[in-house]
Design an enzyme around this catalytic site. Structure first.
Site: not given
Ligand code: GDP
Ligand code: IMO
Ligand code: MG
Length: 422
Positions: A16, A18, A39-42, A143, A301-303
């Site tokens: 998302k 990206k 969330a972790g958005h890269t 609440r 989380t690096g998991r």
């Molecule tokens: P988000 O949480 O939906 O924003 O996605 P994340 O950032 O947690 O995980 C997506 C991962 O895939 C990140 O490490 C991105 O840099 C990487 N990524 C995104 N699009 C592509 C792609 O088309 N190809 C590859 N190889 N990596 C991608």
């Molecule tokens: P983005 O936005 C992937 C997962 C956790 C767990 C469950 C509940 O980067 O896509 P929480 O901490 O929300 O109570 O955990 O939801 N989870 C995600 N998995 N991407 C995420 O966010 C997540 N946010 C929560 O691993 O299974």
């Molecule tokens: Mg993510």
């Protein structure tokens, strides 16, 4: 004007961040409407790789306004670290990032309650990100929450009342040893509160509706994914917010008829992090290969992420719930070397085949697969659809024919530039 929504159709981490960064030049305002630092958005561009947790992914594109909406939960200490690391690479957001006064605060004790609750669940734990998300939303709905707007009036007093009641829970119910962790968290948490105060704290529902009236274009960036939605995900293995398109209405204060396009993002395969059902999961070497090539390790989380084949039954369900108008397929390049690729087109449940996503998913669900030919081509340098190998075009057509929604963007690498519009 309307608000376009971009959200995950699977179990999160679809890419998302990206795509929001790629689409941002077309919008005036970029918003987050739910979730928090789970969330972790890269994002990757110009040799910068950045992971955002609370802040919308539109911040790297000049003077766009970014808004953290009322549906978001904010951990001030994590927010402070995000702001600091952005400052270190030259991005000062104090003028362009606005925060809703109605967004809820994740207290240090919420994080401890998350840890205590997960520990108490033992083997049946959710596998949460341990960021305090569940306990914070629980207090919001109960609440008892503390909101950003509370910072402005009698804050310390309100904070202490909540923390005292959390301590009761931690000691009497969970028998959780909280003291050291709480004193460690609290100092940086209050430093984070000071950082939040440097930003414009707004009535975001008024701001966003005024922007629409003024003809500005807005995109809402989802967090997590549809299969983690509190109502429609694989409950109880879900997050605690509405991750679906409807969540943008409650998380921003916009009426349903103000929603425009709904971009649904999915990976060309599937991943999931944390516990819970995952019908197409691959526990073999192929799953291992997807994890290695796709670098499938959690951004927060690096998991290691669990990996599996694309699941069209789950995607079809997610499209229905969200009213998806455009599909975006990510990480096609990860399967570049596969001889053949499987796609799940139905489930077998108790001897009956179905394409309807069931209420209960457990070990009795057996996916049925179609086998498609792999493209055996390096996609990472591909710049237009005319360069697509025939097998990739067939894979895309198969998905579109099944889901009846067009795939308008294909991503072939993590970089901003590795994005192909169709
Ligand atoms: P988000 O949480 O939906 O924003 O996605 P994340 O950032 O947690 O995980 C997506 C991962 O895939 C990140 O490490 C991105 O840099 C990487 N990524 C995104 N699009 C592509 C792609 O088309 N190809 C590859 N190889 N990596 C991608
Ligand atoms: P983005 O936005 C992937 C997962 C956790 C767990 C469950 C509940 O980067 O896509 P929480 O901490 O929300 O109570 O955990 O939801 N989870 C995600 N998995 N991407 C995420 O966010 C997540 N946010 C929560 O691993 O299974
Ligand atoms: Mg993510």
């Amino acid at each position: 004007m309307q608000v376009d929504v971009l959200l995950g159709l699977q179990w999160g981490d679809e890419g998302k961040g990206k795509v929001v960064d790629v689409l941002t030049p077309r919008y005036d305002v970029i918003t987050r409407f739910q979730g928090g630092p789970n969330a972790g958005h890269t994002l990757e561009f110009n040799n910068i790789k950045h992971v955002l947790h609370t802040i919308p992914s539109g911040i790297f594109r000049g003077d766009k306004i970014n808004v953290i909406g009322n549906g978001v939960v904010i951990d001030p200490s994590i927010f402070r670290k995000e702001i600091q690391s952005l400052k270190n690479i030259g991005f000062d957001l104090t003028k362009t990032l606005y925060i809703s006064k109605k967004a809820h605060l994740i207290l240090p004790t919420h994080r401890l309650l998350d840890a205590a609750s997960e520990a108490a669940k033992g083997a049946s734990k959710i596998g949460s990100t341990l960021k305090g998300i569940g306990p914070t939303y629980r207090d919001k709905i109960g609440r008892d929450g503390l909101r950003v707007g509370d910072i402005l009036h009698n804050f310390k007093e309100k904070y202490q009342t909540r923390v005292d009641s959390h301590i009761e829970l931690l000691t009497k119910f969970y028998h959780f040893d909280y003291q050291q962790a709480l004193s460690d968290y609290e100092k940086e948490w209050f430093e984070g509160i000071e950082v939040i105060q440097q930003f414009q704290l707004i009535d975001s529902e008024h701001f966003i509706n005024d922007q629409l009236l003024a003809g500005k274009s807005i995109i809402a960036e989802g967090a997590q994914g549809t299969m983690l939605d509190i109502d429609f995900g694989s409950y109880p293995f879900v997050t605690s917010s509405n991750t679906i398109a409807a969540g943008a209405c409650t998380g921003l204060g916009i009426a349903p008829n103000k929603i425009g396009r709904v971009y649904g993002i999915f990976k060309a395969y599937c991943t999931r992090v944390g516990s819970g059902p995952f019908p197409t999961e691959l526990l073999d070497e192929t799953g291992e290969t997807l994890r290695r090539i796709g670098n499938e390790f959690g951004s927060t989380t690096g998991r290691p992420r669990r990996c599996g084949w694309l699941d069209l039954v789950a995607l079809r369900y997610a499209i229905m719930i969200n009213g998806v108008t455009d599909l975006i397929m990510m990480k096609a390049d990860v399967m570049d070397q596969f001889e053949e690729i499987k796609i799940c087109t139905s489930y077998n449940i108790d001897g009956t085949s179905t394409i309807n996503f069931p209420n209960e998913i457990d070990g009795d669900v057996v996916p049925n697969y179609e086998v498609l030919e792999g493209w055996k081509t390096d996609l990472t340098g591909v710049e237009s659809t005319t360069q697509f190998p025939a097998a990739l075009s067939s894979y895309i057509k198969f998905i579109e024919d099944y889901l009846k929604v067009p795939i308008t963007i294909v991503s072939v690498g993590p970089n901003r530039s590795q994005t192909i519009e169709r």
